[in-house]
Design a protein around this motif. Structure first.
Motif, mmCIF file in Angstrom:
data_model
loop_
_atom_site.group_PDB
_atom_site.id
_atom_site.type_symbol
_atom_site.label_atom_id
_atom_site.label_comp_id
_atom_site.label_asym_id
_atom_site.label_seq_id
_atom_site.Cartn_x
_atom_site.Cartn_y
_atom_site.Cartn_z
ATOM 1 N N GLY A 55 0.808 -1.214 0.000
ATOM 2 C CA GLY A 55 0.000 0.000 0.000
ATOM 3 C C GLY A 55 0.841 1.264 0.000
ATOM 4 N N TRP A 56 1.900 1.251 0.788
ATOM 5 C CA TRP A 56 2.754 2.453 0.842
ATOM 6 C C TRP A 56 3.581 2.622 -0.422
ATOM 7 C CZ3 TRP A 56 1.761 6.422 3.552
ATOM 8 C CH2 TRP A 56 1.018 6.286 4.727
ATOM 9 N N ARG A 57 3.936 1.531 -1.070
ATOM 10 C CA ARG A 57 4.724 1.645 -2.291
ATOM 11 C C ARG A 57 3.862 1.797 -3.532
ATOM 12 N NH1 ARG A 57 8.853 3.921 -1.983
ATOM 13 N NH2 ARG A 57 9.781 2.931 -3.803
ATOM 14 N N GLY A 58 2.551 1.639 -3.396
ATOM 15 C CA GLY A 58 1.663 1.802 -4.545
ATOM 16 C C GLY A 58 1.822 0.707 -5.580
ATOM 17 N N ASP A 59 2.131 -0.506 -5.122
ATOM 18 C CA ASP A 59 2.396 -1.621 -6.024
ATOM 19 C C ASP A 59 1.877 -2.885 -5.360
ATOM 20 O OD1 ASP A 59 3.402 -3.611 -7.654
ATOM 21 O OD2 ASP A 59 5.459 -2.841 -7.683
ATOM 22 N N ALA A 60 0.909 -3.553 -5.977
ATOM 23 C CA ALA A 60 0.325 -4.751 -5.377
ATOM 24 C C ALA A 60 1.282 -5.936 -5.347
ATOM 25 C CB ALA A 60 -0.950 -5.135 -6.132
#
Length: 337
Positions: A55-60
């Motif tokens: 979530g924090w890295r914006g990558d699932a």
């Protein structure tokens, strides 16, 4: 690029307006986690860590490839009151050891594949004795925050901050007591190993500092009055990481006290951070409980330097490796029920 910190109000405003985790990435990570070739919840907390990180890295389906460890060093005027078993000169000597690669944190950072940086903050100019007045002026606090703020590599994908500063468990104890209440003895420990008389003296110093400064302003103001330059620099780096969406692993008691100043200034300021470990300093667990942070490790460490958090990099890397590297049931051709 991060904006420059022109004043403390700007810092507070930036922290208050910091981004939240990417909802779509978190949801995508949850969906992927539910499809991996394992029973639901079988990897326990590793699953939660992977979803949080995604979530924090914006990558699932993220990776960790560029962790950064930063160690900040500072000296404290309050050490003149005999609160440490070691003289203040050791701070500078240890900085040289860091720079030459000879400290524990150098080995742990290398083992975790992390870049390591060291920043010494005016070691020849200790903070003021906080039993006599504020440890720092607003200008000194801002300069220390800016050092931490500017030290974070925007390309990093995970951050650990550590410290070196003889006597700095004393300001950490004073900060914790001022922020969370209770008696000075509740928050004051032996640090580098003071004897019973030394502990009594250290507790007295903490009590005097809190009596003089407690109840004055938010977490940043408490940091100014009772903290140190390296403690403020850690707070600045943790805040910068939030704006850059870089997850943070918190280290021990002193790092957690720095982080608590941010949380007490802006609620939710530490949502991008996890606790790397619970140290042997007795009050560390109490700080983590107040911050609602469950430590990843508990190995009896009391070194500081970012050492416990650097060890925890391996835990988070393992969580991400499983999350992003495991096959789904469909990919593996395995029936999911």
């Amino acid at each position: 690029m991060l904006p420059e910190l022109t004043d403390l109000s700007t810092f507070r405003d930036l922290l208050a307006g910091a981004p939240a985790p990417d909802t779509a990435a978190s949801q995508g990570a949850e969906e992927r986690n539910g499809q991996l070739t394992k029973p639901p919840g079988a990897l326990g907390r590793l699953e939660d860590l992977a979803i949080w990180y995604a979530g924090w890295r914006g990558d699932a389906r993220p990776q960790i490839s560029a962790p950064q460890v930063i160690v900040f060093a500072g000296n404290h005027g309050v050490t003149a009151q005999g609160v440490s078993a070691f003289p203040a000169e050791v701070t500078e000597q240890m900085v040289l050891n860091f720079q030459h690669g000879g400290a524990a944190i150098n080995q742990l950072a290398r083992s975790a594949g992390a870049r390591m940086d060291v920043h010494a903050l005016d070691l020849d100019r200790p903070t003021a004795d906080f039993t006599q007045g504020p440890a720092m002026s607003e200008e000194e606090l801002l300069a220390a925050l800016q050092t931490g703020w500017s030290s974070v590599d925007p390309e990093a994908d995970l951050l650990v901050v550590g410290e070196m500063g003889i006597g700095n468990t004393t300001p950490a104890a004073a900060i914790a007591c001022a922020l969370f209440g209770g008696e000075a003895a509740d928050w004051t420990g032996r640090g580098t190993g003071v004897d019973d008389a030394g502990l009594a003296n250290k507790t007295r110093v903490v009590a005097e500092g809190v009596a003089l400064h407690g109840g004055n302003g938010d977490g940043l103001e408490i940091l100014r009055r009772l903290g140190g330059r390296e403690i403020a620099a850690m707070a600045g780096a943790i805040a910068a990481a939030r704006l850059l969406r870089i997850p943070v692993i918190l280290d021990g008691f002193i790092c957690s006290a720095a982080a608590a100043c941010l949380e007490r200034s802006v609620a939710g300021a530490l949502d991008h951070a996890v606790a790397g470990h619970q140290s042997a300093e007795a009050a560390h667990r109490a700080v983590l409980e107040r911050l609602n942070k469950e430590p990843l490790l508990s190995l009896g460490l009391r070194l500081g330097e970012g050492s416990g958090a650097a060890l925890a990099i391996h835990i988070l890397k393992s969580a991400i490796a499983c999350h992003s590297g495991m096959a789904t049931f469909a990919e593996a051709g395995v029936s999911d029920g």
